[in-house]
Structure formats: C-alpha cells, structure tokens
Design a protein around this motif. Structure first.
Motif, PDB file in Angstrom:
ATOM      1  N   ARG A 141       0.827  -1.209   0.000  1.00 25.63           N
ATOM      2  CA  ARG A 141       0.000   0.000   0.000  1.00 25.63           C
ATOM      3  C   ARG A 141       0.862   1.260   0.000  1.00 25.63           C
ATOM      4  O   ARG A 141       0.622   2.184  -0.772  1.00 25.63           O
ATOM      5  CB  ARG A 141      -0.926   0.001   1.224  1.00 25.63           C
ATOM      6  CG  ARG A 141      -1.893   1.177   1.257  1.00 25.63           C
ATOM      7  CD  ARG A 141      -2.880   1.058   2.399  1.00 25.63           C
ATOM      8  NE  ARG A 141      -3.798   2.181   2.421  1.00 25.63           N
ATOM      9  CZ  ARG A 141      -4.783   2.328   3.295  1.00 25.63           C
ATOM     10  NH1 ARG A 141      -4.996   1.387   4.211  1.00 25.63           N
ATOM     11  NH2 ARG A 141      -5.555   3.382   3.262  1.00 25.63           N
ATOM     12  N   ARG A 142       1.855   1.285   0.874  1.00 26.12           N
ATOM     13  CA  ARG A 142       2.748   2.451   0.930  1.00 26.12           C
ATOM     14  C   ARG A 142       3.553   2.560  -0.361  1.00 26.12           C
ATOM     15  O   ARG A 142       3.799   3.660  -0.864  1.00 26.12           O
ATOM     16  CB  ARG A 142       3.680   2.329   2.139  1.00 26.12           C
ATOM     17  CG  ARG A 142       4.649   3.489   2.318  1.00 26.12           C
ATOM     18  CD  ARG A 142       3.933   4.811   2.456  1.00 26.12           C
ATOM     19  NE  ARG A 142       4.860   5.913   2.641  1.00 26.12           N
ATOM     20  CZ  ARG A 142       4.650   7.149   2.202  1.00 26.12           C
ATOM     21  NH1 ARG A 142       3.537   7.437   1.554  1.00 26.12           N
ATOM     22  NH2 ARG A 142       5.543   8.090   2.411  1.00 26.12           N
ATOM     23  N   SER A 143       3.965   1.418  -0.891  1.00 26.63           N
ATOM     24  CA  SER A 143       4.703   1.411  -2.156  1.00 26.63           C
ATOM     25  C   SER A 143       3.867   2.045  -3.262  1.00 26.63           C
ATOM     26  O   SER A 143       4.368   2.872  -4.029  1.00 26.63           O
ATOM     27  CB  SER A 143       5.085  -0.015  -2.542  1.00 26.63           C
ATOM     28  OG  SER A 143       5.673  -0.047  -3.832  1.00 26.63           O
ATOM     29  N   PHE A 144       2.609   1.663  -3.333  1.00 25.30           N
ATOM     30  CA  PHE A 144       1.742   2.221  -4.368  1.00 25.30           C
ATOM     31  C   PHE A 144       1.588   3.730  -4.199  1.00 25.30           C
ATOM     32  O   PHE A 144       1.636   4.474  -5.185  1.00 25.30           O
ATOM     33  CB  PHE A 144       0.358   1.565  -4.318  1.00 25.30           C
ATOM     34  CG  PHE A 144      -0.617   2.149  -5.302  1.00 25.30           C
ATOM     35  CD1 PHE A 144      -0.603   1.761  -6.637  1.00 25.30           C
ATOM     36  CD2 PHE A 144      -1.528   3.115  -4.914  1.00 25.30           C
ATOM     37  CE1 PHE A 144      -1.477   2.312  -7.560  1.00 25.30           C
ATOM     38  CE2 PHE A 144      -2.416   3.682  -5.826  1.00 25.30           C
ATOM     39  CZ  PHE A 144      -2.388   3.271  -7.149  1.00 25.30           C
ATOM     40  N   GLU A 145       1.420   4.188  -2.978  1.00 23.13           N
ATOM     41  CA  GLU A 145       1.271   5.625  -2.726  1.00 23.13           C
ATOM     42  C   GLU A 145       2.484   6.398  -3.225  1.00 23.13           C
ATOM     43  O   GLU A 145       2.364   7.461  -3.849  1.00 23.13           O
ATOM     44  CB  GLU A 145       1.068   5.869  -1.227  1.00 23.13           C
ATOM     45  CG  GLU A 145      -0.271   5.365  -0.690  1.00 23.13           C
ATOM     46  CD  GLU A 145      -0.356   5.448   0.821  1.00 23.13           C
ATOM     47  OE1 GLU A 145       0.679   5.766   1.467  1.00 23.13           O
ATOM     48  OE2 GLU A 145      -1.454   5.205   1.362  1.00 23.13           O
TER      49      GLU A 145
ATOM     50  N   TYR B 143      -1.942  -2.214 -10.401  1.00 21.58           N
ATOM     51  CA  TYR B 143      -3.348  -2.417 -10.774  1.00 21.58           C
ATOM     52  C   TYR B 143      -3.570  -3.801 -11.391  1.00 21.58           C
ATOM     53  O   TYR B 143      -4.636  -4.394 -11.219  1.00 21.58           O
ATOM     54  CB  TYR B 143      -3.802  -1.332 -11.739  1.00 21.58           C
ATOM     55  CG  TYR B 143      -4.262  -0.072 -11.062  1.00 21.58           C
ATOM     56  CD1 TYR B 143      -5.420  -0.066 -10.295  1.00 21.58           C
ATOM     57  CD2 TYR B 143      -3.558   1.121 -11.197  1.00 21.58           C
ATOM     58  CE1 TYR B 143      -5.845   1.100  -9.659  1.00 21.58           C
ATOM     59  CE2 TYR B 143      -3.980   2.284 -10.572  1.00 21.58           C
ATOM     60  CZ  TYR B 143      -5.129   2.267  -9.802  1.00 21.58           C
ATOM     61  OH  TYR B 143      -5.562   3.411  -9.181  1.00 21.58           O
ATOM     62  N   VAL B 144      -2.586  -4.319 -12.102  1.00 17.84           N
ATOM     63  CA  VAL B 144      -2.703  -5.660 -12.675  1.00 17.84           C
ATOM     64  C   VAL B 144      -2.726  -6.714 -11.568  1.00 17.84           C
ATOM     65  O   VAL B 144      -3.545  -7.640 -11.577  1.00 17.84           O
ATOM     66  CB  VAL B 144      -1.535  -5.960 -13.646  1.00 17.84           C
ATOM     67  CG1 VAL B 144      -1.529  -7.447 -14.027  1.00 17.84           C
ATOM     68  CG2 VAL B 144      -1.654  -5.107 -14.900  1.00 17.84           C
ATOM     69  N   ASN B 145      -1.813  -6.570 -10.602  1.00 16.15           N
ATOM     70  CA  ASN B 145      -1.631  -7.582  -9.568  1.00 16.15           C
ATOM     71  C   ASN B 145      -2.472  -7.365  -8.314  1.00 16.15           C
ATOM     72  O   ASN B 145      -2.538  -8.244  -7.450  1.00 16.15           O
ATOM     73  CB  ASN B 145      -0.153  -7.649  -9.164  1.00 16.15           C
ATOM     74  CG  ASN B 145       0.743  -8.028 -10.323  1.00 16.15           C
ATOM     75  OD1 ASN B 145       0.388  -8.890 -11.125  1.00 16.15           O
ATOM     76  ND2 ASN B 145       1.907  -7.391 -10.428  1.00 16.15           N
ATOM     77  N   GLY B 146      -3.076  -6.174  -8.216  1.00 16.93           N
ATOM     78  CA  GLY B 146      -3.831  -5.870  -7.011  1.00 16.93           C
ATOM     79  C   GLY B 146      -2.944  -5.714  -5.792  1.00 16.93           C
ATOM     80  O   GLY B 146      -3.290  -6.119  -4.686  1.00 16.93           O
ATOM     81  N   GLN B 147      -1.788  -5.099  -5.980  1.00 15.53           N
ATOM     82  CA  GLN B 147      -0.832  -4.904  -4.892  1.00 15.53           C
ATOM     83  C   GLN B 147      -0.896  -3.466  -4.382  1.00 15.53           C
ATOM     84  O   GLN B 147      -0.441  -2.538  -5.041  1.00 15.53           O
ATOM     85  CB  GLN B 147       0.594  -5.224  -5.355  1.00 15.53           C
ATOM     86  CG  GLN B 147       0.804  -6.698  -5.670  1.00 15.53           C
ATOM     87  CD  GLN B 147       2.196  -6.993  -6.185  1.00 15.53           C
ATOM     88  OE1 GLN B 147       2.739  -6.246  -6.999  1.00 15.53           O
ATOM     89  NE2 GLN B 147       2.779  -8.083  -5.733  1.00 15.53           N
TER      90      GLN B 147
ATOM     91  N   GLU C 277      -6.850  -1.876  -5.386  1.00 17.38           N
ATOM     92  CA  GLU C 277      -7.771  -2.865  -5.943  1.00 17.38           C
ATOM     93  C   GLU C 277      -7.437  -3.146  -7.401  1.00 17.38           C
ATOM     94  O   GLU C 277      -7.142  -2.223  -8.171  1.00 17.38           O
ATOM     95  CB  GLU C 277      -9.214  -2.356  -5.840  1.00 17.38           C
ATOM     96  CG  GLU C 277     -10.255  -3.375  -6.259  1.00 17.38           C
ATOM     97  CD  GLU C 277     -11.676  -2.876  -6.033  1.00 17.38           C
ATOM     98  OE1 GLU C 277     -12.614  -3.506  -6.550  1.00 17.38           O
ATOM     99  OE2 GLU C 277     -11.842  -1.848  -5.333  1.00 17.38           O
ATOM    100  N   ARG C 278      -7.457  -4.410  -7.792  1.00 16.16           N
ATOM    101  CA  ARG C 278      -7.127  -4.801  -9.162  1.00 16.16           C
ATOM    102  C   ARG C 278      -8.072  -4.126 -10.156  1.00 16.16           C
ATOM    103  O   ARG C 278      -9.277  -4.109  -9.980  1.00 16.16           O
ATOM    104  CB  ARG C 278      -7.199  -6.314  -9.309  1.00 16.16           C
ATOM    105  CG  ARG C 278      -6.875  -6.830 -10.694  1.00 16.16           C
ATOM    106  CD  ARG C 278      -6.812  -8.351 -10.704  1.00 16.16           C
ATOM    107  NE  ARG C 278      -5.618  -8.845 -10.023  1.00 16.16           N
ATOM    108  CZ  ARG C 278      -5.370 -10.125  -9.800  1.00 16.16           C
ATOM    109  NH1 ARG C 278      -6.235 -11.050 -10.155  1.00 16.16           N
ATOM    110  NH2 ARG C 278      -4.255 -10.482  -9.188  1.00 16.16           N
TER     111      ARG C 278
END
Length: 253
Positions: A68-72, A93-97, A100-101
């Motif tokens: 989550r922090r990585s995505f932010e 977005y592909v992996n839902g990491q 949400e996918r």
C-alpha cells in the motif's frame, strides 16, 4: 489527535533528515543500505526518491514489504512524470498490490508510461492484450483515461496535451476521405512492419476528442482483423470510405 501527532512526527522527520549529496546515488543502488537515502529524498518530494523507496517497499529490500505504501509513493512519483513509476502503478493495478485490481486502469497507466519513454511498458500492454484482459469495446474509454492521466502529470516527455483539439468539419465525402487516409495509412504502416497493435495505439496519446479516439480504435481494429493484404489495405479502405460502406462506418461522425 492521533492524526495530528502523525503529521507532526512526519514534519519533524523531514526537518531532522535533510537530503544529503550522496542520497540519489545510494537510493538508485537499491540494496539494504538504500532505505534512509530514499526516504530522505522521498520526504523532500523528489520523484527518484519516491520511486526508489517504493521499490524497496515493493520488494522488501532492507525493509518489510508494504504494498500500500509502495503504491502511494509510486503514484506520487508518477504524477511528476516518472515513467518507471507509472509502469509500476500499472503493475500494481494488474496484480492488485496496494490497490484494488483494475485492468483498465493498468492499461491506461502502461500507455502513459510508454508515451513518456519507458520501453518496458510495451511488455505490460502486450501481456494484457495476449491474455484478453481488455475488451475492445472499452478501448475508447481507456484511451481517454490515459489522456486524462497524461494531462494531469508534470514533466511530460511525449506529445504535448492539447485540450483545445477538436474534430474538423469537412464538406464532401471525397474531401473527408482524403483527410482521413493519412491517419489510416500511418496505422497500416505499423501493421506492414510487424508492429503490435499496442504501438499503433500510441498514436492516440494526446487526443482529446471522443470521436477521433473512436475512429482511431476502429481503424486499428480493422487493420489487424481484415483479410485484405497489407499492400492493398490503403486502396481498399479509401474505396470503402468513398462508398460510405458499413465496413468502415467507425470513421464517420
């Protein structure tokens, strides 16, 4: 109150940890000793630092994984035009990491990343197309989403976004077909030299007019699905255009 304390703590950290001259190099190394350097850069708003820290958290290098922090962090770097981070947002977005996918959102981010000069993004696009993760009927909306993302980012490296672009009115079918054919021929050229559809779709980055986007998607789908030989496509297409054939109805308003 807890939220205030967290914000205050973050401000104290950013003041107590000034960016050092060697931080960028240390962050780019991406090993167990990179965290502090990347963190200092990230807190200063540096996109390389945001991307570097995001990668450390994504892979768990020298720190516990935190998707989550990585995505932010990747998103923050992406909005500053960081092409590699834009690809990672698509991957998330592909992996839902960390989010949400969402395959459509992933495809849009891959388009933006590729437009900003990241060749790896092509692999993401090709993978999604090979797995049929995107419906052709949704491509207009996805391309528009890519344009919206591209327009809102800083430091664009590809086409300049033109929000005044619109369709041109033309009189007469012959004049209209003459105007359309250079675009059709440019798509055919991609097919002629064995390029994938995903590369042809890059021609749409920067478009803002919905009808133009719909037409381009129609042309690309036609070129890759028709049984007409590449050498005859242009002549065949113009003939169909002049007759206003239903086969090429997607090019008409």
């Amino acid at each position: 109150m807890k939220l205030f304390i967290k914000v205050l703590a973050l401000l104290v950290i950013s003041v107590a940890l000034p960016v050092q001259a060697s931080d960028l190099q240390r962050c780019k190394v991406q090993n167990q000793y990179s965290f502090s350097a990347c963190e200092r850069l990230a807190l200063s708003g540096n996109p390389e630092g945001q991307f570097g820290l995001g990668m450390l958290l994504l892979e768990g290098t020298g720190v516990k994984k935190d998707y989550r922090r990585s995505f932010e962090l990747m998103y923050q770097a992406s909005m500053q035009g960081h092409a590699a981070a834009q690809f990672q947002v698509g991957q998330a977005y592909v992996n839902g990491q960390g989010v949400e996918r969402n395959f459509e959102e992933a495809y849009a981010w891959f388009l933006v990343s590729k437009e900003n000069g990241n060749p790896i993004a092509s692999r993401g696009i090709q993978f999604m197309e090979s797995k049929n993760l995107i419906e052709k009927s949704r491509m207009d909306s996805i391309t528009q989403r890519a344009n919206d993302i591209y327009a809102s980012t800083l430091n664009k490296k590809g086409f300049e976004y033109d929000d005044t672009e619109s369709s041109q009115n033309v009189s007469g079918i012959a004049e209209y077909c003459d105007m359309v054919m250079p675009t059709v021929d440019s798509v055919i050229t991609y097919k002629k030299y064995g390029k994938p559809q995903s590369e042809a779709r890059q021609l749409m980055i920067g478009m803002t007019d919905q009808r133009a986007i719909k037409m381009m998607n129609g042309v690309i789908n036609w070129v890759w699905s028709t049984d007409v030989s590449v050498s005859e496509m242009s002549r065949y297409f113009k003939k169909k255009c002049l007759r206003q054939s239903k086969e090429v109805s997607f090019i008409f308003p």
